[in-house]
Design a protein around this motif. Structure first.
Motif, PDB file in Angstrom:
ATOM      1  N   UNK A   1       1.069  -6.742  -4.524  1.00 14.84           N
ATOM      2  CA  UNK A   1       0.863  -6.109  -5.826  1.00 14.84           C
ATOM      3  C   UNK A   1       0.001  -4.881  -5.593  1.00 14.84           C
ATOM      4  N   UNK A   2      -0.149  -3.999  -6.578  1.00  7.86           N
ATOM      5  CA  UNK A   2      -0.897  -2.758  -6.350  1.00  7.86           C
ATOM      6  C   UNK A   2      -2.333  -2.958  -5.862  1.00  7.86           C
ATOM      7  N   UNK A   3      -2.964  -4.065  -6.215  1.00  7.97           N
ATOM      8  CA  UNK A   3      -4.350  -4.288  -5.813  1.00  7.97           C
ATOM      9  C   UNK A   3      -4.537  -5.044  -4.521  1.00  7.97           C
TER      10      UNK A   3
ATOM     11  N   UNK B   1      -6.942  -3.906  -1.864  1.00  9.50           N
ATOM     12  CA  UNK B   1      -6.894  -2.461  -1.681  1.00  9.50           C
ATOM     13  C   UNK B   1      -7.253  -1.770  -2.992  1.00  9.50           C
ATOM     14  N   UNK B   2      -7.695  -0.548  -2.856  1.00  9.26           N
ATOM     15  CA  UNK B   2      -8.048   0.262  -4.017  1.00  9.26           C
ATOM     16  C   UNK B   2      -6.778   0.692  -4.744  1.00  9.26           C
ATOM     17  N   UNK B   3      -6.789   0.544  -6.070  1.00  5.99           N
ATOM     18  CA  UNK B   3      -5.643   1.021  -6.842  1.00  5.99           C
ATOM     19  C   UNK B   3      -5.856   2.488  -7.205  1.00  5.99           C
ATOM     20  N   UNK B   4      -4.771   3.218  -7.353  1.00  2.00           N
ATOM     21  CA  UNK B   4      -4.830   4.638  -7.670  1.00  2.00           C
ATOM     22  C   UNK B   4      -4.180   4.843  -9.038  1.00  2.00           C
ATOM     23  N   UNK B   5      -4.964   5.262 -10.022  1.00  2.00           N
ATOM     24  CA  UNK B   5      -4.437   5.491 -11.365  1.00  2.00           C
ATOM     25  C   UNK B   5      -3.432   6.634 -11.361  1.00  2.00           C
TER      26      UNK B   5
ATOM     27  N   UNK C   1       1.798  -9.343   9.874  1.00  2.00           N
ATOM     28  CA  UNK C   1       2.104  -8.306   8.886  1.00  2.00           C
ATOM     29  C   UNK C   1       1.076  -7.185   8.791  1.00  2.00           C
ATOM     30  N   UNK C   2      -0.166  -7.422   9.228  1.00  2.00           N
ATOM     31  CA  UNK C   2      -1.246  -6.440   9.092  1.00  2.00           C
ATOM     32  C   UNK C   2      -1.178  -5.796   7.703  1.00  2.00           C
ATOM     33  N   UNK C   3      -1.500  -6.598   6.707  1.00  2.00           N
ATOM     34  CA  UNK C   3      -1.360  -6.205   5.312  1.00  2.00           C
ATOM     35  C   UNK C   3      -2.121  -4.932   4.962  1.00  2.00           C
ATOM     36  N   UNK C   4      -3.340  -4.812   5.477  1.00  2.00           N
ATOM     37  CA  UNK C   4      -4.155  -3.626   5.167  1.00  2.00           C
ATOM     38  C   UNK C   4      -3.460  -2.350   5.670  1.00  2.00           C
ATOM     39  N   UNK C   5      -2.915  -2.405   6.883  1.00  2.00           N
ATOM     40  CA  UNK C   5      -2.196  -1.262   7.438  1.00  2.00           C
ATOM     41  C   UNK C   5      -0.940  -0.963   6.613  1.00  2.00           C
ATOM     42  N   UNK C   6      -0.193  -1.996   6.229  1.00  2.00           N
ATOM     43  CA  UNK C   6       1.027  -1.795   5.439  1.00  2.00           C
ATOM     44  C   UNK C   6       0.712  -1.139   4.100  1.00  2.00           C
ATOM     45  N   UNK C   7      -0.389  -1.551   3.466  1.00  2.00           N
ATOM     46  CA  UNK C   7      -0.800  -0.908   2.208  1.00  2.00           C
ATOM     47  C   UNK C   7      -1.175   0.558   2.444  1.00  2.00           C
TER      48      UNK C   7
END
Length: 162
Positions: A100-102, A119-123, A148-154
């Motif tokens: 999800x975005x967050x 992760x930080x969302x961007x308005x 998956x390295x989620x942080x990198x994928x985001x």
């Protein structure tokens, strides 16, 4: 594809038998819950080309035929379906990635959390296609890094969207 996607596309797929698997290290099936021939496609992928990895994503997790999930190694589920599968056991082979975005979660088939990333969302950011980008980067990370390295994928998804 269905006939609603356009008669020419549907007929071309039928004529060329796209439901027959091709040789690859990883197969990703988009919109599994919308495919008319999902069982045939997954059966071909799972049984004729082992040991390749099969992942899939959903438009709506409430519509999925759970009897198909044992043919899927990794299932990608987007934000609007987060509460329907988070922490729940699903009969996939290796795990579920919920995004999800967050942030996102990676859980094992029993519903146990393996990895998570906030992760930080961007308005005001147009996120059309973000889930497809995110899944592609997770798959690349699985293939290169074993997870998956989620942080990198985001981060890589956000870079493309900006």
């Amino acid at each position: 594809p269905t006939e609603a996607d356009g008669p020419k596309i549907f007929e071309a797929c039928k004529a060329n038998d796209i439901w027959t698997a091709v040789e690859a290290d990883w197969h990703h099936v988009m919109y599994l819950d919308r495919l008319d021939h999902a069982r045939r496609l997954l059966g071909n992928l799972a049984y004729t080309l082992l040991p390749q990895v099969v992942s899939a994503d959903l438009c709506d997790s409430s519509r999925i035929d759970r009897s198909l999930l044992h043919l899927v190694d990794y299932l990608f589920v987007s934000d609007c379906q987060e509460n329907s599968v988070l922490g729940k056991a699903l009969p996939v082979r290796r795990g579920v990635i919920i995004h999800h975005p967050g942030g996102s979660y990676f859980q094992d088939p029993d519903g146990h959390l393996v990895e998570w990333a906030a992760v930080e969302t961007v308005d005001g950011l147009n996120v059309v296609g973000a889930g497809d980008y995110f899944a592609a980067f997770c798959i690349a990370n699985f293939m290169k890094r074993g997870g998956p390295d989620l942080r990198d994928a985001h981060a890589r998804t956000l870079e493309l969207l900006r």
